[in-house]
Write a protein that holds these residues in place. Structure first.
Motif, mmCIF file in Angstrom:
data_model
loop_
_atom_site.group_PDB
_atom_site.id
_atom_site.type_symbol
_atom_site.label_atom_id
_atom_site.label_comp_id
_atom_site.label_asym_id
_atom_site.label_seq_id
_atom_site.Cartn_x
_atom_site.Cartn_y
_atom_site.Cartn_z
ATOM 1 N N TYR A 79 10.685 3.433 2.881
ATOM 2 C CA TYR A 79 11.567 3.562 1.720
ATOM 3 C C TYR A 79 10.760 3.462 0.429
ATOM 4 O O TYR A 79 11.014 4.208 -0.534
ATOM 5 N N ALA A 80 9.765 2.565 0.392
ATOM 6 C CA ALA A 80 8.948 2.417 -0.808
ATOM 7 C C ALA A 80 8.125 3.670 -1.063
ATOM 8 O O ALA A 80 7.979 4.118 -2.209
ATOM 9 N N ALA A 81 7.587 4.267 0.008
ATOM 10 C CA ALA A 81 6.805 5.494 -0.150
ATOM 11 C C ALA A 81 7.686 6.650 -0.611
ATOM 12 O O ALA A 81 7.286 7.464 -1.447
ATOM 13 N N ASN A 129 16.493 6.168 9.666
ATOM 14 C CA ASN A 129 17.923 6.127 9.356
ATOM 15 C C ASN A 129 18.421 4.742 8.972
ATOM 16 O O ASN A 129 19.627 4.519 8.867
ATOM 17 N N GLY A 130 17.505 3.821 8.773
ATOM 18 C CA GLY A 130 17.926 2.480 8.368
ATOM 19 C C GLY A 130 18.447 2.482 6.934
ATOM 20 O O GLY A 130 18.167 3.397 6.150
ATOM 21 N N THR A 131 19.218 1.457 6.606
ATOM 22 C CA THR A 131 19.730 1.323 5.237
ATOM 23 C C THR A 131 18.901 0.277 4.508
ATOM 24 O O THR A 131 18.571 -0.764 5.068
ATOM 25 N N ALA A 146 0.822 -1.202 0.000
ATOM 26 C CA ALA A 146 0.000 0.000 0.000
ATOM 27 C C ALA A 146 0.861 1.258 0.000
ATOM 28 O O ALA A 146 0.579 2.231 -0.713
ATOM 29 N N ALA A 147 1.943 1.246 0.802
ATOM 30 C CA ALA A 147 2.832 2.406 0.871
ATOM 31 C C ALA A 147 3.547 2.608 -0.454
ATOM 32 O O ALA A 147 3.719 3.748 -0.916
ATOM 33 N N GLU A 148 3.940 1.539 -1.093
ATOM 34 C CA GLU A 148 4.650 1.620 -2.367
ATOM 35 C C GLU A 148 3.803 2.292 -3.434
ATOM 36 O O GLU A 148 4.328 3.035 -4.282
ATOM 37 N N CYS A 179 23.548 0.497 0.836
ATOM 38 C CA CYS A 179 23.372 1.112 2.156
ATOM 39 C C CYS A 179 22.774 2.509 2.084
ATOM 40 O O CYS A 179 23.111 3.379 2.892
ATOM 41 N N TRP A 180 21.895 2.735 1.137
ATOM 42 C CA TRP A 180 21.213 4.026 1.072
ATOM 43 C C TRP A 180 20.119 4.111 2.127
ATOM 44 O O TRP A 180 19.414 3.129 2.384
ATOM 45 N N THR A 181 19.948 5.309 2.658
ATOM 46 C CA THR A 181 18.850 5.587 3.572
ATOM 47 C C THR A 181 17.693 6.182 2.780
ATOM 48 O O THR A 181 17.814 6.479 1.584
ATOM 49 N N CYS A 182 16.580 6.403 3.483
ATOM 50 C CA CYS A 182 15.434 7.039 2.826
ATOM 51 C C CYS A 182 15.792 8.436 2.320
ATOM 52 O O CYS A 182 15.312 8.864 1.267
ATOM 53 N N LEU A 183 16.656 9.134 3.063
ATOM 54 C CA LEU A 183 17.035 10.477 2.646
ATOM 55 C C LEU A 183 17.861 10.440 1.361
ATOM 56 O O LEU A 183 17.685 11.281 0.473
ATOM 57 N N HIS A 184 18.763 9.472 1.256
ATOM 58 C CA HIS A 184 19.518 9.309 -0.006
ATOM 59 C C HIS A 184 18.543 9.155 -1.178
ATOM 60 O O HIS A 184 18.694 9.808 -2.217
#
Length: 539
Positions: free
Chosen positions: A121-123, A143-145, A90-92, A150-155
């Motif tokens: 991350y999918a959203a 902050n998980g990868t 659903a988030a994706e 090893c990208w984070t959500c911010l990357h």
């Protein structure tokens, strides 16, 4: 596609109805006892189908049916074969309402998939701002990868250019999170030209001078990729253009801009980069990088801005002696590249190696280019160490350059028919070539041509001996008039050349100012002598 047709024994009718969003049919089927947990070949059940389709009512019907049963929490968090939960699906796809009810049903907000992704991350990847806001408010791990890199959500938000999501994440994420190459989100923004994201990160306090594992900075990568706006913003907000960005040699952002021909970026960096990179010991001039990629516009700009055409000797750093030698060694199909033309015109010093490129060939393009921009000095300057003057905008050959020219010429006699007329017409003193190497190796035409520029009757005994031997061996057929008394007219023009100097006589209009009839001008400039023709040596 209705999987009940292909996989009737594994796909439930409830799942097919949920995929279609038919909530009434879903209710009827469940009342008749049909399973909500029967899975298809992908491991999907009815809740997965409803979540992926964004069917809020179907999801509500299914959750209501299992809500009071044992194992409800396990069902809500059940995974497909790819490790995807209903909340992830659903988030994706950005189905905010479905994500909300799944979270109320205790869906695991941080459930990872097989490929290390998660609902947040999918959203983020999909650019679903409201879903991201909801998941962050529900304490999703920010902050998980989530990738092999090893990208984070911010990357990922920065990479995709989802600036509004970046605005959300900078308030909760580690701005200096690093991937497996020690690349930060700000570096990603600079690399992919995401200017708005870059500005958000900088204004939030991200380090503009962060360095990756290979020491590259955001300014270097933005310069390499040609992102002018990002380069300007970084420089305006404290990015240092003089940080060494390589373990191997002191690479700077200006090198990257020069190498890839980003002229606007290069112009900006020229103004702020320490000129020690131009000629400093242990440094590398950006001219080398411009020449490497045949970026003639970069070469032209750097030379115009005062960068030395000789740069520094980088033999111990990159095994490069000078930009000109580098350009000549990398010339492909053309006799010489545009970079070579620019460097020669700017006064680049000529080495023995460079003269070989000009003389050891039957093509005269490079030699003609050099002679367009160089003035051949008088023989007496060979013993001087002073700076050579300029003539008519041309740089005079330095004594060392002239010595190396003669040395190479005497070692390339087989091509003398090509280079000898050019050099003599350019004002080279022919006596410099009256050496045993020349007289022993030159063919008849070349030797006769050279002798026409001197008083052949006054050659030194050793040189006369060589000519006598070649005449006897019949390897030299002299012009008939060489056996006669030398003409007075020839002696006169030799004397005039001696007084004026061969450079002025051959390369200027000074002869037109002499008190002699104009028909004599070609004679005084030796234009009556036919040039030798080049003969290829047999293989």
């Amino acid at each position: 596609m209705d999987f009940t047709e292909c996989y009737g024994d594994t796909v439930s009718s409830v799942a097919a109805a949920a995929r279609s969003g038919c909530w009434r049919r879903v209710r009827r089927l469940m009342k008749r006892g049909f399973s909500v947990d029967c899975r298809d070949n992908r491991g999907w059940n009815a809740l997965h189908e409803a979540a992926a389709a964004g069917s809020l009512q179907c999801a509500q019907e299914i959750l209501s049916a299992v809500g009071g049963k044992k194992g409800c929490n396990s069902y809500v968090n059940s995974l497909t074969h790819e490790g995807e939960s209903a909340c992830y699906l659903a988030a994706e796809r950005g189905h905010l309402a479905v994500v909300r009810i799944l979270l109320k049903a205790h869906a695991n907000v941080n459930q990872p998939t097989n490929d290390l992704s998660c609902p947040l991350y999918a959203a983020v990847d999909g650019g679903h701002e409201e879903v991201v806001q909801l998941l962050v408010s529900k304490c999703a791990e920010v902050n998980g990868t989530h990738t092999a890199s090893c990208w984070t959500c911010l990357h990922q938000a920065v990479y995709k250019g989802h600036s509004e999501i970046v605005r959300i994440l900078v308030n909760v994420c580690n701005l200096e999170a690093l991937d497996d190459h020690r690349i930060s989100p700000l570096f990603v923004a600079a690399q992919y030209g995401q200017q708005e994201c870059l500005e958000i990160l900088v204004n939030a306090g991200a380090n503009v001078n962060t360095q990756a594992a290979d020491l590259a900075t955001p300014l270097l990568i933005a310069s390499q990729e040609g992102h002018q706006a990002c380069v300007d913003f970084l420089l305006d907000h404290g990015a240092d253009p003089n940080i060494a960005c390589s373990h191997d040699w002191p690479q700077l952002p200006i090198h990257a801009a020069a190498e890839f021909g980003h002229i606007g970026v290069l112009r900006r960096l020229v103004a702020v980069t320490d000129r020690a990179c131009d000629r400093g010991d242990g440094m590398v001039s950006p001219l080398y990088m411009a020449v490497l990629r045949h970026q003639s516009k970069s070469v032209e700009l750097l030379l115009r801005e005062g960068y030395s055409p000789d740069a520094q000797d980088c033999t111990h750093v990159l095994d490069l002696r000078s930009p000109l030698s580098f350009a000549l060694s990398h010339t492909s199909n053309k006799p010489y590249s545009e970079s070579v033309r620019l460097l020669v015109a700017a006064g680049a010093s000529l080495s023995e190696e460079d003269w070989v490129h000009a003389l050891a060939t039957d093509k005269t393009d490079l030699l003609q280019l050099i002679l367009e921009h160089r003035w051949i000095s008088q023989p007496e300057t060979l013993t001087r160490n002073c700076s050579a003057p300029h003539h008519q905008g041309k740089t005079t050959l330095k004594p060392q350059e002239l010595r190396e020219l003669i040395y190479v010429a005497l070692n390339q006699v087989r091509f003398a028919a090509c280079w000898l007329p050019l050099l003599l017409k350019a004002g080279l003193e022919p006596s410099l070539l009256l050496q045993p190497e020349m007289l022993n190796q030159a063919d008849s035409e070349v030797l006769n041509y050279l002798l026409e520029f001197v008083n052949w009757s006054t050659l030194s005994p050793p040189l006369s001996t060589i000519l006598d031997r070649r005449r006897t061996e019949k390897t030299w057929q002299p012009c008939p008039h060489f056996d006669s008394i030398i003409c007075l007219s020839h002696i006169c023009r030799l004397q005039i050349r001696l007084l004026l100097g061969p450079d002025l006589l051959m390369r200027t209009s000074v002869v037109q100012q002499l008190p002699v009839p104009s028909p004599l001008h070609p004679f005084l400039q030796f234009k009556d002598i036919p040039e030798p023709s080049y003969k290829r040596s047999p293989s």
